[in-house]
Design a protein around this motif. Sequence first.
Motif, PDB file in Angstrom:
ATOM      1  N   LEU A  33       0.994  -0.790  -0.396  1.00 37.06           N
ATOM      2  CA  LEU A  33      -0.093  -0.566  -0.047  1.00 37.06           C
ATOM      3  C   LEU A  33       1.017   0.959   0.127  1.00 37.06           C
ATOM      4  CD1 LEU A  33      -2.616  -1.094   2.705  1.00 37.06           C
ATOM      5  CD2 LEU A  33      -3.331  -0.613   0.489  1.00 37.06           C
ATOM      6  N   GLY A  34       1.649   1.459  -0.008  1.00 37.92           N
ATOM      7  CA  GLY A  34       3.285   2.073   0.344  1.00 37.92           C
ATOM      8  C   GLY A  34       2.863   3.098   1.429  1.00 37.92           C
ATOM      9  N   ASN A  35       1.412   3.060   2.125  1.00 39.24           N
ATOM     10  CA  ASN A  35       1.581   4.460   3.372  1.00 39.24           C
ATOM     11  C   ASN A  35       0.813   3.833   4.526  1.00 39.24           C
ATOM     12  OD1 ASN A  35       0.590   6.826   4.937  1.00 39.24           O
ATOM     13  ND2 ASN A  35      -0.404   7.591   3.784  1.00 39.24           N
ATOM     14  N   PRO A  36       1.902   3.236   5.288  1.00 40.25           N
ATOM     15  CA  PRO A  36       1.033   2.357   6.781  1.00 40.25           C
ATOM     16  C   PRO A  36      -0.478   2.785   6.622  1.00 40.25           C
ATOM     17  CG  PRO A  36       3.434   3.517   7.315  1.00 40.25           C
ATOM     18  CD  PRO A  36       2.603   3.674   5.735  1.00 40.25           C
ATOM     19  N   ASP A  37      -0.539   4.600   7.034  1.00 40.63           N
ATOM     20  CA  ASP A  37      -2.254   4.925   7.002  1.00 40.63           C
ATOM     21  C   ASP A  37      -2.943   5.183   6.759  1.00 40.63           C
ATOM     22  OD1 ASP A  37      -0.561   6.845   9.310  1.00 40.63           O
ATOM     23  OD2 ASP A  37      -0.450   8.253   7.865  1.00 40.63           O
TER      24      ASP A  37
END
Length: 318
Positions: A33-37
């Motif tokens: 997803l790239g962004n942990p958020d």
Amino acid sequence: MSFNRADHWVWDFWLADDGELYHLFYLHAPKSLGNPDLRHRNARIGHATSNDLRTWTDHGLAFDAGTPGSFDGSATWTGSVVSDSGLWHMFYTGSRFLSPNSAANIETILLATSEDLFTWTKQPGPICVADPALYETLGTSSWPEEAWRDPWVFKDTTQDTWHMLVTARSKHGTEPDRGVMAHATSTNLRDWTVQSALSEPGSGFAHLEVFQIVAVDERQHVIFCCDSAKLVGPRAGQVGGVWSQPLDAFLGPVDFSKARRLVDETLYAGRIAFDRTGAPVLLAFNNVTTDGVFIGGISDPIPVSTGPDGYLTVEPAQ
């Protein structure tokens, strides 16, 4: 760290003990997803087992999210597992985001059952939803979600009644200081009656997450989490983390102004477990670095004891 996955972020978790193996149910989302958020919108429940709370065998996905638009159509979030009449019951949070570009999210409590803790069957749901007569719901305040999650289920054997503690927000009180411990009851684990909250707003927590009631040294304690960003009112500016406090009465009113931080928010979503010697230990997920970068993965067990004032303490790392 005790448990992690190289290709997934791992965070909230809960445990079941069948007497031989500890079963870890954990939230995970792909690092692709790239962004942990983004992990919250894509969370799924995984399953691992261990005989010592340290070395884990991963069994992958416990079950998938629902179809788009369903109660768990976006993600499956934190829960708890209990056994009754030879059947395991997993109560978990269904998350339904209303838009890809909005934080608006409706949370409900759902149920899956299993005979062996490996193969799960989702039951028609939802099992329990926020009662708007008692709790804040989406659109009734500036809060971006309908908070109704993290069910912790346990039985009062003296009254043959099941209790559920839920992360929720009061419909009353000064915003954003409305975090409360919601409460529901059942006699059969299927039909739940939402009760008034067991706490009042105004204790400095915009939310109180991942509750657990646990007996340590013959006294009941409540464990929960709140991060720094959600500490408000009298606690604004303090450091968040895993919190606890001893209870004066079983399921009596809880004054969370007396809660004390057990560990800071470098660890989060803490759970007390008991090793095979019966000793209490804390497990939590590795939250963020000192620079605020998300880490993930479940910690090794941390010994827990009761301090002279009756509050839980953790033993320093060796």
